[in-house]
Design an enzyme around this catalytic site. Structure first.
Site, PDB file in Angstrom:
ATOM      1  N   CYS A   2      15.747  -6.332 -14.380  1.00 29.65           N
ATOM      2  CA  CYS A   2      16.837  -6.271 -15.362  1.00 29.65           C
ATOM      3  C   CYS A   2      17.434  -7.656 -15.590  1.00 29.65           C
ATOM      4  O   CYS A   2      17.305  -8.547 -14.763  1.00 29.65           O
ATOM      5  CB  CYS A   2      17.954  -5.366 -14.845  1.00 29.65           C
ATOM      6  SG  CYS A   2      17.417  -3.720 -14.449  1.00 29.65           S
ATOM      7  N   ARG A  27      11.788 -11.599 -18.080  1.00 25.19           N
ATOM      8  CA  ARG A  27      11.934 -10.931 -16.777  1.00 25.19           C
ATOM      9  C   ARG A  27      11.319  -9.533 -16.798  1.00 25.19           C
ATOM     10  O   ARG A  27      11.128  -8.922 -15.758  1.00 25.19           O
ATOM     11  CB  ARG A  27      13.417 -10.841 -16.392  1.00 25.19           C
ATOM     12  CG  ARG A  27      14.117 -12.186 -16.228  1.00 25.19           C
ATOM     13  CD  ARG A  27      15.630 -12.043 -16.225  1.00 25.19           C
ATOM     14  NE  ARG A  27      16.120 -11.261 -15.120  1.00 25.19           N
ATOM     15  CZ  ARG A  27      16.395 -11.780 -13.914  1.00 25.19           C
ATOM     16  NH1 ARG A  27      16.212 -13.062 -13.705  1.00 25.19           N
ATOM     17  NH2 ARG A  27      16.839 -11.034 -12.928  1.00 25.19           N
ATOM     18  N   TRP A  74      14.986  -2.830 -16.661  1.00 18.32           N
ATOM     19  CA  TRP A  74      13.626  -2.594 -16.144  1.00 18.32           C
ATOM     20  C   TRP A  74      13.764  -1.378 -15.261  1.00 18.32           C
ATOM     21  O   TRP A  74      14.335  -1.445 -14.174  1.00 18.32           O
ATOM     22  CB  TRP A  74      13.170  -3.822 -15.367  1.00 18.32           C
ATOM     23  CG  TRP A  74      11.733  -3.837 -14.955  1.00 18.32           C
ATOM     24  CD1 TRP A  74      10.654  -4.145 -15.725  1.00 18.32           C
ATOM     25  CD2 TRP A  74      11.206  -3.532 -13.656  1.00 18.32           C
ATOM     26  NE1 TRP A  74       9.495  -4.084 -14.990  1.00 18.32           N
ATOM     27  CE2 TRP A  74       9.806  -3.693 -13.717  1.00 18.32           C
ATOM     28  CE3 TRP A  74      11.770  -3.141 -12.467  1.00 18.32           C
ATOM     29  CZ2 TRP A  74       8.972  -3.488 -12.621  1.00 18.32           C
ATOM     30  CZ3 TRP A  74      10.954  -2.942 -11.360  1.00 18.32           C
ATOM     31  CH2 TRP A  74       9.565  -3.106 -11.465  1.00 18.32           C
ATOM     32  N   ASN A 100      22.128  -4.842 -12.297  1.00 17.94           N
ATOM     33  CA  ASN A 100      20.749  -5.184 -11.930  1.00 17.94           C
ATOM     34  C   ASN A 100      20.648  -4.956 -10.427  1.00 17.94           C
ATOM     35  O   ASN A 100      21.438  -5.512  -9.664  1.00 17.94           O
ATOM     36  CB  ASN A 100      20.456  -6.649 -12.282  1.00 17.94           C
ATOM     37  CG  ASN A 100      19.050  -7.070 -11.833  1.00 17.94           C
ATOM     38  OD1 ASN A 100      18.218  -6.208 -11.520  1.00 17.94           O
ATOM     39  ND2 ASN A 100      18.797  -8.360 -11.781  1.00 17.94           N
ATOM     40  N   GLY A 101      19.706  -4.127 -10.002  1.00 21.86           N
ATOM     41  CA  GLY A 101      19.553  -3.863  -8.565  1.00 21.86           C
ATOM     42  C   GLY A 101      19.312  -2.381  -8.338  1.00 21.86           C
ATOM     43  O   GLY A 101      18.971  -1.645  -9.254  1.00 21.86           O
ATOM     44  N   GLU A 482      -6.149 -16.133  -6.502  1.00 20.48           N
ATOM     45  CA  GLU A 482      -5.188 -16.480  -7.568  1.00 20.48           C
ATOM     46  C   GLU A 482      -5.823 -16.307  -8.944  1.00 20.48           C
ATOM     47  O   GLU A 482      -5.193 -15.781  -9.860  1.00 20.48           O
ATOM     48  CB  GLU A 482      -4.680 -17.903  -7.359  1.00 20.48           C
ATOM     49  CG  GLU A 482      -3.746 -18.420  -8.435  1.00 20.48           C
ATOM     50  CD  GLU A 482      -2.494 -17.579  -8.646  1.00 20.48           C
ATOM     51  OE1 GLU A 482      -2.210 -16.699  -7.806  1.00 20.48           O
ATOM     52  OE2 GLU A 482      -1.831 -17.758  -9.676  1.00 20.48           O
ATOM     53  N   LYS A 486      -4.348 -13.782 -11.837  1.00 17.84           N
ATOM     54  CA  LYS A 486      -4.039 -14.229 -13.207  1.00 17.84           C
ATOM     55  C   LYS A 486      -4.724 -13.322 -14.220  1.00 17.84           C
ATOM     56  O   LYS A 486      -4.121 -12.851 -15.167  1.00 17.84           O
ATOM     57  CB  LYS A 486      -4.489 -15.685 -13.403  1.00 17.84           C
ATOM     58  CG  LYS A 486      -3.650 -16.694 -12.688  1.00 17.84           C
ATOM     59  CD  LYS A 486      -2.309 -16.978 -13.307  1.00 17.84           C
ATOM     60  CE  LYS A 486      -1.081 -16.343 -12.806  1.00 17.84           C
ATOM     61  NZ  LYS A 486      -0.738 -16.162 -11.445  1.00 17.84           N
ATOM     62  N   GLU A 489      -3.254  -9.669 -14.228  1.00 16.86           N
ATOM     63  CA  GLU A 489      -1.849  -9.454 -14.616  1.00 16.86           C
ATOM     64  C   GLU A 489      -1.603  -9.763 -16.096  1.00 16.86           C
ATOM     65  O   GLU A 489      -0.674  -9.199 -16.680  1.00 16.86           O
ATOM     66  CB  GLU A 489      -0.889 -10.231 -13.732  1.00 16.86           C
ATOM     67  CG  GLU A 489      -0.862 -11.715 -13.915  1.00 16.86           C
ATOM     68  CD  GLU A 489       0.259 -12.355 -13.085  1.00 16.86           C
ATOM     69  OE1 GLU A 489       1.359 -11.804 -12.987  1.00 16.86           O
ATOM     70  OE2 GLU A 489       0.008 -13.423 -12.508  1.00 16.86           O
ATOM     71  N   HIS A 505     -20.681  -7.581   2.627  1.00 14.55           N
ATOM     72  CA  HIS A 505     -20.100  -6.462   3.391  1.00 14.55           C
ATOM     73  C   HIS A 505     -19.485  -5.417   2.463  1.00 14.55           C
ATOM     74  O   HIS A 505     -18.614  -4.668   2.860  1.00 14.55           O
ATOM     75  CB  HIS A 505     -19.045  -7.000   4.371  1.00 14.55           C
ATOM     76  CG  HIS A 505     -19.591  -8.022   5.301  1.00 14.55           C
ATOM     77  ND1 HIS A 505     -20.288  -7.715   6.443  1.00 14.55           N
ATOM     78  CD2 HIS A 505     -19.630  -9.372   5.201  1.00 14.55           C
ATOM     79  CE1 HIS A 505     -20.678  -8.823   7.048  1.00 14.55           C
ATOM     80  NE2 HIS A 505     -20.306  -9.846   6.310  1.00 14.55           N
ATOM     81  N   LYS A 604       9.290 -11.028 -14.013  1.00 11.02           N
ATOM     82  CA  LYS A 604       9.138 -12.405 -13.540  1.00 11.02           C
ATOM     83  C   LYS A 604       9.665 -12.551 -12.125  1.00 11.02           C
ATOM     84  O   LYS A 604       9.108 -13.285 -11.331  1.00 11.02           O
ATOM     85  CB  LYS A 604       9.904 -13.362 -14.457  1.00 11.02           C
ATOM     86  CG  LYS A 604       9.796 -14.830 -14.050  1.00 11.02           C
ATOM     87  CD  LYS A 604       8.357 -15.303 -14.041  1.00 11.02           C
ATOM     88  CE  LYS A 604       8.207 -16.730 -13.559  1.00 11.02           C
ATOM     89  NZ  LYS A 604       6.789 -17.099 -13.410  1.00 11.02           N
TER      90      LYS A 604
HETATM   91  C1  AGP Z   1       2.391 -14.273 -10.238  1.00  5.87           C
HETATM   92  O1  AGP Z   1       1.759 -14.670 -11.431  1.00  5.87           O
HETATM   93  C2  AGP Z   1       3.209 -13.014 -10.406  1.00  5.87           C
HETATM   94  N1  AGP Z   1       4.147 -13.165 -11.458  1.00  5.87           N
HETATM   95  C3  AGP Z   1       3.814 -12.552  -9.103  1.00  5.87           C
HETATM   96  O2  AGP Z   1       2.755 -12.258  -8.222  1.00  5.87           O
HETATM   97  C4  AGP Z   1       4.768 -13.546  -8.400  1.00  5.87           C
HETATM   98  O3  AGP Z   1       4.039 -14.631  -7.881  1.00  5.87           O
HETATM   99  C5  AGP Z   1       5.445 -12.810  -7.243  1.00  5.87           C
HETATM  100  O4  AGP Z   1       6.234 -11.767  -7.772  1.00  5.87           O
HETATM  101  C6  AGP Z   1       6.331 -13.718  -6.385  1.00  5.87           C
HETATM  102  O5  AGP Z   1       7.369 -14.251  -7.157  1.00  5.87           O
HETATM  103  P1  AGP Z   1       8.208 -15.472  -6.536  1.00  5.87           P
HETATM  104  O6  AGP Z   1       7.279 -16.626  -6.373  1.00  5.87           O
HETATM  105  O7  AGP Z   1       9.296 -15.728  -7.547  1.00  5.87           O
HETATM  106  O8  AGP Z   1       8.754 -15.012  -5.208  1.00  5.87           O
END
Ligand code: AGP
Length: 609
Positions: A2, A27, A74, A100-101, A482, A486, A489, A505, A604
């Site tokens: 949020c 976000r 959110w 938010n929370g 990584e 990418k 996501e 394996h 985010k």
């Molecule tokens: C990465 O592209 C994602 N957006 C997600 O995995 C992110 O790295 C993760 O939520 C951790 O966020 P932070 O680095 O702000 O703690």
């Protein structure tokens, strides 16, 4: 997650609030709303959907006033819908509130409040707060807020306005960020900096369990039990431009291209190239402490966890200290064995990830020293840690983390050199060589970025894939993870990162002509073995896309596709090898018509568990 934005000042509030909510869109959200005060009344306009829908609503039925609060939701409790969107109002409609929370005891509070006659309109956890405030309201909104929050367990960033007290926004926070922006004769509140940086660089960070009354010319902060708090404003060094797209189609592409500059900025003031002396202003670790530790635990989530994994390889090899890398949510609830000889390093771009914060609290409670590597000055994580190293990546708006990752790697690399020198496990000549290797990275990265068109062309061939496998060995393994993250996501293609040696394996069963296999095949100690893995994939009809060192002919003969990156040592290669994978994921997502900067279901900063 949020987003909250509020305005109080000498102009109409709605334009500021809508603009602020647009800056918080990255976000992640599924509904939006605004509440304002005008002519003795509270007005609310809110709906499920994007801010464009809210703007249509506001065009049909404008709401006015020079004070207001806004929210992008959110969904956590209660599906996305008009009635579940924020702001929520008290029974009499005289108090409006955004949150938010997560309120963990909301069901019990809802039952009690319903028995006391309160009528609920939504199925959210948030609505219990506004009814609690209404219950305690006797003419003082801040006091009622404090009393209400005494009964609440969970996390919150809250803002509220009420008809009887025009000219005041009352806020509170615990576990979710809330920032106050100060300007002349007007004030702003926001979940994060990019939404207010264009109006002011003078901000005040609320701390956990603090309540604040914001007026046009005054802000009063107090603790939950009413003790006044004095807090000096912080001056934010980000320029407003850095929070805009700067001519790029998406923030993600802009931030991929910002990486060389971000790395230069991150390392510039921290190392003396000639002496290889590394210094971090706010590390707060004495050399004797660094020698005292007998283990390091990295903890993080997502991309930051992948950066931490590279740290394991570096620290064990050059600082000769045992390292574990823990997913934050697993670590915090596992009753970990931790003591004063343990250094916990938390890695987080936002500094607000709930699980990473939880892991830090757990480690501190068990006696560990905690430092954090973070990209947001004054974030909760930075303030919870004994020491902090800020990455200087600037605001990272795209949900997919890119420049945060490579600047995290640069910081971890420098920290490794520092630890190796202090613990006398790294000869000075080697330290100087390592620093020189790092200093070459930004220019080498620019050479990789110059191959963007080749990567875009490559994405043409694979954007209809349904699966992908990413393989790497050594420090290529975290890069494989990584790269896979990418792709999945931003393009929603299922992708898995795997240690290349593990293929036999299990994953080798997946190999067929429809499965693109990305292989990190740069020169290094494991090069011959990775060539063997490429052969294994080819022998089963798989398609190999190789990331290889410039000039390498052997990989070129074996792979179907190849992207060259400048030769470099293994230790710095992750910073280079990840760039084509970021671009590959980006262009595939664009070709698939995905919402690159705000991928579905993602946020985010995951400020809830
Ligand atoms: C990465 O592209 C994602 N957006 C997600 O995995 C992110 O790295 C993760 O939520 C951790 O966020 P932070 O680095 O702000 O703690």
């Amino acid at each position: 997650m949020c987003g909250i934005f509020g305005y109080i000042g000498k102009s109409e509030a709605v334009p500021f609030i809508v603009e602020g909510l647009k800056k918080l869109e990255y976000r992640g959200y599924d509904s939006a709303g605004v509440a304002t005060y005008e002519h003795g009344r509270i007005f609310v306009s809110k709906c499920e959907g994007k801010i464009a829908e809210l703007e249509e609503l506001l065009t049909d039925k404008p709401i006015g006033g020079e004070m207001g609060i806004g929210h992008t939701r959110w969904a956590t409790h209660g599906s996305p819908s008009d009635v579940n969107s924020h702001p929520h109002t008290s029974c009499d409609g005289k108090i409006a509130l955004v949150h938010n929370g997560i309120i963990e005891n909301y069901l019990e509070l809802r039952r009690k409040l319903s028995e006391e006659g309160h009528k609920f309109k939504s199925t959210t956890d948030t609505e219990v707060i506004v009814h609690l405030v209404e219950k305690y309201y006797k003419g003082d909104l801040e006091k009622a807020m404090r009393q209400a929050l005494q009964e609440v367990t969970g996390s919150y960033a809250i803002a509220a306005i009420c008809e009887q007290e025009p000219g005041k926004i009352v806020c509170a926070r615990k576990g979710s960020p809330l920032i106050v922006g100060l300007s002349d004769n007007e004030a702003f509140i926001s979940s994060d900096i990019p939404a207010i940086i264009k109006y002011t660089s003078k901000v005040i960070y609320l701390e956990d369990e603090e309540v604040a009354t914001i007026q046009r010319k005054k802000i009063q902060i107090s603790t939950l039990d009413g003790k006044p708090v004095k807090r000096k404003p912080t001056l934010i060094s980000w320029d407003p431009e850095s929070a805009e797209k700067g001519g790029y189609a998406h923030f993600m592409l802009k931030e991929i291209h910002e990486q060389p500059g971000a790395i230069r900025k991150t390392i510039a003031h921290r190392v003396n190239v000639d002496s290889a002396k590394v210094h971090f202003d706010e590390l707060n670790l004495e050399p004797k402490e660094i020698r005292h530790f007998n283990r390091i635990i990295f903890t993080a989530c997502g991309t930051s966890w992948h950066a931490a994994l590279v740290g394991e390889y570096l620290m064990e090899r050059y600082a000769k200290i045992p390292v574990e890398v823990e997913y934050a949510a697993e670590f915090r609830y596992r009753e970990p064995i931790v003591d004063d000889k343990t250094l916990l390093i938390a890695v987080s771009q936002s500094g607000e990830t709930a699980d990473t914060l939880g892991a830090v609290w757990e480690a501190k409670a068990r006696g560990a020293k905690v430092i954090s590597i973070c990209n947001v000055v004054g974030s909760s994580l930075a303030r919870e840690s004994h020491g902090v190293i800020y990455t200087d990546a600037g605001p990272e708006i795209g949900v997919a983390s890119t420049k945060a990752f490579t600047t995290q790697l640069a910081v971890i690399y420098l920290l490794t050199v520092l630890f190796g020198q202090v613990r006398k496990t790294l000869p000075q000549a080697k330290a100087i060589q390592m620093i020189n290797n790092l200093m070459e990275i930004p220019d080498k990265m620019e050479r990789v970025l110059a191959k963007e068109a080749d990567v875009e062309k490559l994405s043409e061939k694979f954007y209809n894939s349904t699966n992908a496998l990413y393989l790497g060995r050594g420090k290529g393994f975290p890069v494989a993870l990584e790269g896979a993250l990418k792709l999945k996501e931003v393009s929603y293609i299922h992708a898995e990162g795997y240690p290349a040696a593990e293929m036999k394996h299990g994953p080798i069963a997946l190999i067929d002509k429809n499965m693109p296999v990305v292989v990190l095949a740069m020169h290094g100690r494991r090069y011959d073995k990775i060539l063997g893995n490429i052969e294994e994939v080819k022998a089963r009809g798989g398609i190999v896309i190789a990331i290889a060192s410039e000039g390498d002919q052997m990989v070129k003969e074996k792979a179907d596709e190849i992207i060259y990156i400048p030769a470099s040592t293994e230790a710095v290669s992750p910073m280079l090898a990840v760039v084509p994978l970021q671009l590959f994921a980006y262009y595939i997502a664009v070709k698939r018509g995905c919402h690159v900067d705000q991928p579905r279901n993602l946020a985010k900063s995951v400020t809830v568990e």
